[in-house]
Write a protein that holds these residues in place. Structure first.
Motif, short mmCIF file in Angstrom:
data_model
loop_
_atom_site.label_atom_id
_atom_site.label_comp_id
_atom_site.label_asym_id
_atom_site.label_seq_id
_atom_site.Cartn_x
_atom_site.Cartn_y
_atom_site.Cartn_z
N THR A 81 -36.94 0.81 52.86
CA THR A 81 -38.31 1.19 52.54
C THR A 81 -38.31 1.91 51.20
O THR A 81 -37.34 2.59 50.85
N VAL A 82 -39.37 1.71 50.45
CA VAL A 82 -39.49 2.30 49.12
C VAL A 82 -40.50 3.44 49.19
O VAL A 82 -41.69 3.21 49.39
N GLY A 83 -40.00 4.65 49.04
CA GLY A 83 -40.88 5.81 49.03
C GLY A 83 -41.55 5.99 47.69
O GLY A 83 -41.08 5.50 46.67
N ASP A 94 -50.26 9.03 51.68
CA ASP A 94 -50.46 7.83 52.50
C ASP A 94 -49.32 6.83 52.28
O ASP A 94 -48.92 6.14 53.23
N LEU A 95 -48.82 6.74 51.06
CA LEU A 95 -47.69 5.84 50.79
C LEU A 95 -46.42 6.33 51.48
O LEU A 95 -45.66 5.53 52.03
N LEU A 96 -46.20 7.65 51.47
CA LEU A 96 -45.02 8.18 52.16
C LEU A 96 -45.15 7.95 53.66
O LEU A 96 -44.20 7.51 54.32
N VAL A 120 -37.03 10.53 53.28
CA VAL A 120 -37.50 9.59 52.26
C VAL A 120 -38.26 10.32 51.14
O VAL A 120 -39.09 11.18 51.41
N SER A 121 -37.95 9.96 49.92
CA SER A 121 -38.61 10.43 48.69
C SER A 121 -38.26 11.85 48.28
O SER A 121 -38.79 12.35 47.29
N THR A 122 -37.36 12.52 48.99
CA THR A 122 -37.07 13.92 48.66
C THR A 122 -35.94 14.10 47.65
O THR A 122 -35.73 15.20 47.17
#
Length: 176
Positions: A81-83, A94-96, A120-122
């Motif tokens: 998955t792409v964060g 919303d994307l996250l 994710v994304s951090t």
């Protein structure tokens, strides 16, 4: 669904599927993505290349998810998955949230019963850990899924503490 926290290495988790915080190219990178590709071996990259050649020619869109083999990892599948990159001027929560929801949707398609998520994304996408934890826990709890066990596998004590606090806050809200 049971939610567990683990401080450790996501590549060592014995679950049906581990989630990769991938970049849109699906061709490997740093952080969790690099670790999964290195330990999982060339089969993961080969299937990622097939995804790029067929379904995702321009790359996997942010917030979406797709599965490959787990190669030499103890899991059966990797769900990529792409964060989103964090922004101080644009709300991308919303994307996250979509990363977790879409990963669980793919897990259901695979009939996976246990899934391990990273934060994710951090990392290089700079999402604040406390906010990412809140979004992740809330989304997983609110998503209808056949998955029976979700593990948040956190690399260090600070990430673990943030997710522990998010679970506690979510529990308090559920009791109201």
């Amino acid at each position: 669904m049971d939610i567990h926290l683990v401080q450790g290495d996501i590549t060592e988790q014995r679950v049906d599927a581990i989630v990769n915080a991938a970049n849109s190219s699906l061709l490997g990178g740093g952080g969790v993505d690099g670790a999964i590709h290195r330990k999982g071996g060339p089969d993961i990259l080969a299937e990622c290349r097939q995804l790029r050649a067929s379904t995702y020619g321009k790359g996997l869109p942010t917030g979406q998810a797709a599965a490959t083999t787990a190669g030499r990892l103890p899991a059966r599948w990797v769900i990529h998955t792409v964060g989103p990159v964090h922004s101080a001027t644009e709300d991308r929560s919303d994307l996250l949230s979509s990363c977790f929801r879409e990963s669980l949707r793919v897990a259901d398609e695979l009939k996976a019963r246990s899934v391990a998520f990273p934060a994710v994304s951090t990392g290089v996408y700079h999402w604040p850990m406390d906010d990412a934890a809140r979004i992740a826990v809330r989304t997983v709890r609110e998503t209808s899924t056949s998955v029976r066990e979700v593990r948040f596998v956190l690399f260090d004590a600070d990430a673990y503490a943030a997710f522990e606090q998010a679970i506690g806050a979510s529990d308090a809200t559920d009791r109201r």
